[in-house]
Design a protein around this motif. Sequence first.
Motif, PDB file in Angstrom:
ATOM      1  N   SER A 138      13.102  15.203  -8.458  1.00  0.00           N
ATOM      2  CA  SER A 138      12.109  16.202  -8.181  1.00  0.00           C
ATOM      3  C   SER A 138      10.631  14.666  -7.495  1.00  0.00           C
ATOM      4  O   SER A 138      10.155  15.145  -7.286  1.00  0.00           O
ATOM      5  N   TYR A 139      11.228  13.308  -7.920  1.00  0.00           N
ATOM      6  CA  TYR A 139       9.917  12.347  -7.255  1.00  0.00           C
ATOM      7  C   TYR A 139      10.790  11.593  -7.339  1.00  0.00           C
ATOM      8  O   TYR A 139      11.741  10.676  -8.028  1.00  0.00           O
ATOM      9  N   ALA A 140       9.334  10.718  -6.986  1.00  0.00           N
ATOM     10  CA  ALA A 140       9.663   8.936  -6.139  1.00  0.00           C
ATOM     11  C   ALA A 140       8.952   8.752  -6.465  1.00  0.00           C
ATOM     12  O   ALA A 140       7.542   8.723  -6.318  1.00  0.00           O
ATOM     13  N   THR A 141       8.726   7.274  -7.261  1.00  0.00           N
ATOM     14  CA  THR A 141       7.842   6.216  -7.164  1.00  0.00           C
ATOM     15  C   THR A 141       7.962   5.343  -6.397  1.00  0.00           C
ATOM     16  O   THR A 141       8.943   4.070  -6.668  1.00  0.00           O
ATOM     17  N   LEU A 142       7.062   4.349  -5.989  1.00  0.00           N
ATOM     18  CA  LEU A 142       7.015   3.012  -5.007  1.00  0.00           C
ATOM     19  C   LEU A 142       6.122   2.415  -5.934  1.00  0.00           C
ATOM     20  O   LEU A 142       4.575   2.318  -6.264  1.00  0.00           O
ATOM     21  N   ARG A 143       6.594   1.023  -6.153  1.00  0.00           N
ATOM     22  CA  ARG A 143       5.533   0.173  -6.744  1.00  0.00           C
ATOM     23  C   ARG A 143       5.710  -1.314  -6.007  1.00  0.00           C
ATOM     24  O   ARG A 143       6.999  -1.257  -5.915  1.00  0.00           O
ATOM     25  N   ILE A 144       4.415  -1.895  -5.877  1.00  0.00           N
ATOM     26  CA  ILE A 144       4.641  -3.173  -4.534  1.00  0.00           C
ATOM     27  C   ILE A 144       3.552  -3.575  -6.205  1.00  0.00           C
ATOM     28  O   ILE A 144       2.408  -3.704  -6.462  1.00  0.00           O
ATOM     29  N   VAL A 145       4.592  -5.145  -6.783  1.00  0.00           N
ATOM     30  CA  VAL A 145       4.740  -6.546  -7.698  1.00  0.00           C
ATOM     31  C   VAL A 145       3.639  -7.062  -6.550  1.00  0.00           C
ATOM     32  O   VAL A 145       4.751  -8.116  -6.079  1.00  0.00           O
ATOM     33  N   ASN A 146       3.445  -8.164  -7.424  1.00  0.00           N
ATOM     34  CA  ASN A 146       2.938  -9.548  -7.090  1.00  0.00           C
ATOM     35  C   ASN A 146       3.605 -10.105  -8.685  1.00  0.00           C
ATOM     36  O   ASN A 146       4.494 -10.582  -9.826  1.00  0.00           O
ATOM     37  N   LEU A 147       4.720 -10.916  -7.431  1.00  0.00           N
ATOM     38  CA  LEU A 147       6.253 -11.895  -8.330  1.00  0.00           C
ATOM     39  C   LEU A 147       6.107 -13.022  -8.865  1.00  0.00           C
ATOM     40  O   LEU A 147       6.446 -13.468  -9.725  1.00  0.00           O
ATOM     41  N   GLN A 148       4.856 -13.256  -8.692  1.00  0.00           N
ATOM     42  CA  GLN A 148       4.344 -14.781  -8.912  1.00  0.00           C
ATOM     43  C   GLN A 148       3.922 -14.506 -10.399  1.00  0.00           C
ATOM     44  O   GLN A 148       3.842 -14.506 -11.640  1.00  0.00           O
ATOM     45  N   ASN A 149       2.829 -12.975 -10.615  1.00  0.00           N
ATOM     46  CA  ASN A 149       2.506 -13.348 -12.017  1.00  0.00           C
ATOM     47  C   ASN A 149       2.608 -11.408 -12.568  1.00  0.00           C
ATOM     48  O   ASN A 149       1.925 -11.071 -13.142  1.00  0.00           O
ATOM     49  N   GLY A 150       3.853 -10.933 -12.102  1.00  0.00           N
ATOM     50  CA  GLY A 150       3.501  -9.312 -11.912  1.00  0.00           C
ATOM     51  C   GLY A 150       2.694  -8.483 -12.236  1.00  0.00           C
ATOM     52  O   GLY A 150       2.753  -8.106 -12.850  1.00  0.00           O
ATOM     53  N   ARG A 151       1.342  -8.752 -11.250  1.00  0.00           N
ATOM     54  CA  ARG A 151       0.765  -7.513 -11.185  1.00  0.00           C
ATOM     55  C   ARG A 151       0.626  -7.044 -10.235  1.00  0.00           C
ATOM     56  O   ARG A 151       1.733  -7.031  -9.279  1.00  0.00           O
ATOM     57  N   MET A 152       0.952  -5.829 -10.950  1.00  0.00           N
ATOM     58  CA  MET A 152       0.992  -4.774  -9.778  1.00  0.00           C
ATOM     59  C   MET A 152      -0.319  -4.115  -9.121  1.00  0.00           C
ATOM     60  O   MET A 152      -1.627  -4.314  -9.009  1.00  0.00           O
ATOM     61  N   LEU A 153       0.092  -4.694  -7.168  1.00  0.00           N
ATOM     62  CA  LEU A 153      -0.728  -4.556  -6.517  1.00  0.00           C
ATOM     63  C   LEU A 153      -0.822  -3.031  -6.134  1.00  0.00           C
ATOM     64  O   LEU A 153      -1.858  -2.300  -5.210  1.00  0.00           O
TER      65      LEU A 153
END
Length: 248
Positions: A138-153
């Motif tokens: 029913s849905y899909a989520t895209l999450r782009i994350v900074n691998l160095q600090n784990g912050r979501m971009l």
Amino acid sequence: MYFTHLQKAKIILVLNFIVLCCIIILTPFFIKNGTVLLSEEAVEGVFLTIELFALIVVFRHYDSQNKRYEDETTTLNTKLEKKEKELLNALEYLGKVNVQVSMIKSIFEKMKVPSTKSQLIEVYSELLRIVCGMTDESYATLRIVNLQNGRMLSEHVERVSSTKGKELKNIIGNKELVERFIKRDKNNKGEFATFFSDVENFYVKAFITIPNSKRKKFQQEERAFLEAVANQCEIVFLLFNSRYYKNK
């Protein structure tokens, strides 16, 4: 010389028939002349018994061979139906994948590096709709994350159905996604399935997550395709930001 089962069965039936014919032809002669030990009536009874026994053997052999071939035919038909079903499923799957590949290829060919955030979101939406169509979710989520600090971009959710499920943020955290990438953990055994590519594009990583409502075990081709979509989202993000900061 090698004989098949059918050829052997025919040879046995022909020999039985010849023997039976000979016995039937010679029966009147033996009955008329009799033997030293048996009378005509006894000889007649013996020959009739032999002929009846031979006839029973011939028919039993025929029935057994016929039943054997019927069983083999049934088994072969069952296997054939199973293979036909597998072939139809494979063709259906290939057709579905080809359609999705054609769609994403068409999008990639027409795709330009987004110059505005709305264009970037539109690209994400198109790619995630393909993911939903391929996985039947029913849905899909895209999450782009900074691998160095784990912050979501960046994060984008695309829904193709009004059905609401559990909030993804409360299920999978950014740190868990980063750990999955570091360990290359692609086992999707829970109620959510996450896909990411092994390509290292600088410091960011795109993760596509879907609600695995059917607990589906994804084939290698499906996984590779979904990972390619995630990698494309990653590249689009990098290109957009490089142009954005370049023009700033």
